[in-house]
Scaffold this motif. Sequence first.
Motif, PDB file in Angstrom:
ATOM      1  N   GLU A  21       0.838  -1.192   0.000  1.00 47.43           N
ATOM      2  CA  GLU A  21       0.000   0.000   0.000  1.00 47.43           C
ATOM      3  C   GLU A  21       0.880   1.252   0.000  1.00 47.43           C
ATOM      4  O   GLU A  21       1.831   1.368   0.770  1.00 47.43           O
TER       5      GLU A  21
ATOM      6  N   GLN B 262     -11.195   3.831  -0.173  1.00 45.07           N
ATOM      7  CA  GLN B 262     -10.915   3.668   1.257  1.00 45.07           C
ATOM      8  C   GLN B 262      -9.465   3.942   1.604  1.00 45.07           C
ATOM      9  O   GLN B 262      -9.143   4.276   2.738  1.00 45.07           O
ATOM     10  N   HIS B 263      -8.562   3.826   0.623  1.00 46.78           N
ATOM     11  CA  HIS B 263      -7.154   4.141   0.875  1.00 46.78           C
ATOM     12  C   HIS B 263      -6.992   5.599   1.305  1.00 46.78           C
ATOM     13  O   HIS B 263      -6.143   5.931   2.117  1.00 46.78           O
ATOM     14  N   TYR B 264      -7.828   6.473   0.729  1.00 45.99           N
ATOM     15  CA  TYR B 264      -7.743   7.886   1.076  1.00 45.99           C
ATOM     16  C   TYR B 264      -8.247   8.124   2.501  1.00 45.99           C
ATOM     17  O   TYR B 264      -7.697   8.931   3.236  1.00 45.99           O
TER      18      TYR B 264
ATOM     19  N   ARG C 261     -13.088   0.065  -2.345  1.00 44.36           N
ATOM     20  CA  ARG C 261     -11.856  -0.186  -1.602  1.00 44.36           C
ATOM     21  C   ARG C 261     -10.732   0.736  -2.062  1.00 44.36           C
ATOM     22  O   ARG C 261      -9.841   1.087  -1.289  1.00 44.36           O
ATOM     23  N   THR C 262     -10.770   1.115  -3.343  1.00 46.03           N
ATOM     24  CA  THR C 262      -9.781   2.068  -3.852  1.00 46.03           C
ATOM     25  C   THR C 262      -9.919   3.400  -3.135  1.00 46.03           C
ATOM     26  O   THR C 262      -8.926   4.033  -2.767  1.00 46.03           O
TER      27      THR C 262
ATOM     28  N   LYS D   7      -8.051   6.227   5.016  1.00 45.50           N
ATOM     29  CA  LYS D   7      -7.139   5.701   6.040  1.00 45.50           C
ATOM     30  C   LYS D   7      -6.118   6.733   6.498  1.00 45.50           C
ATOM     31  O   LYS D   7      -5.605   6.652   7.609  1.00 45.50           O
TER      32      LYS D   7
END
Length: 418
Positions: A220, A383-385, A380-381, A387
């Motif tokens: 990640e 959701q990286h932001y 989910r793509t 986090k």
Amino acid sequence: MTKSFALLFQMKRTKALPNGNAPIYLRITIDSERVEIATKRNAPPDKWNTIAQKVMGNTDEAKSVNNHLKTVEQKAYEVYREMIERNIPITAQTFKDRMNGIEEEVVCRMLIPIFEDHNRQVEALIGKEYAPATAIRYQTTIKHVKNFLKWKYKVSDINIQDLDHEFVTSLEFYLRTVRHCNNNSAVKYIKNLKKIIHICVANNWLVRSPFINYKTKIKEVIRDFLSSDELDSISEKRFVSERLNQVRDVFLFSCYTGLAYADVNKLKRSEISTGIDSQKWIFTTRQKTETASRIPLLPVALDLLKKYEDYPACINEGKLLPVLSNQKMNAYLKEIADVCGIEKELTFHIARHTFATTVTLANGVSIESVSKMLGHKNIRTTQHYAKILDSTVSRDMDMLRGKMEAKKSAVLKKVTNQ
């Protein structure tokens, strides 16, 4: 690839010969697929032992037939072993052909021509199934593979039958050490090669994939984005150079719409329309993924569009904004970062990250809405932001503190009143 393999001698009593004997056949079963081969031997039906699969009796004729059947059985096992050792695709029909002396010419398939043919197909489908960047990545991958073959094996190509687990791991080592690729770049190049191998397996050119038991993982990446203060610093700065002002404006437009460079560059007036709330929206399709993207225009973005509404260069080129090449945009953005005292490596794509974090998620916009505006296929793509937003964590914890303090106060009040 392991295949089930079984042999069975059986007598065809329905095909009796004039002398009363019946022919004996060898039935071959490979992965539930059956074929039969004539042994060119026959015997009296009453002398055939179905369980023992042989002719009963001690006559010379019985012994001759049984010896021949043993020879046929031995040949069958030898042919099967040879096909496995030579990586020849095994089916009931190909096995029967080899037993009968019919050998299909073994075509020597080389890796590079197969890879090049795949890349030509990708290029032909640009704009239909693939983006230009995808074709470039496959071209880069084949370039790395060619250089690896020269570095490791001192050859310009390799037979796909010679590809094994060691080949894959050595290629990964080459990418990480000689080419100095980071983890994710190396993994992506390996995955591109894996697609070519899957094509070979699907066409029965390869029996076993060299990627079996090979595992790797994308790490990640922490995406940079501008904070609210940094965004304000760029917005409020007035540059002496008109070109820097234009680059800053295009960058800010992306910060407040989430559009990637390619999508801002191709944006047309026809893609600006009235949405369900009677406000102006962008209705476009992402060039990278061809997914629909619907974005309500914020006041800052609307002001920027209005600013360049009558700009000659935009009118002549049919664009909404004066967008330079991506390379030039990034070069000017580095200069803008220096002037504004921003230490982050400012690239155009940071604008998209800023929209996802500072502009939307940090201000309470739901992750579902942000995902839809960004044109992500998978939430989910997005959701990286989420986090990496400390402000979101802080806000959530403040709410929890408030609830706990309220609960504590209620308990103290209850105790006091007793």
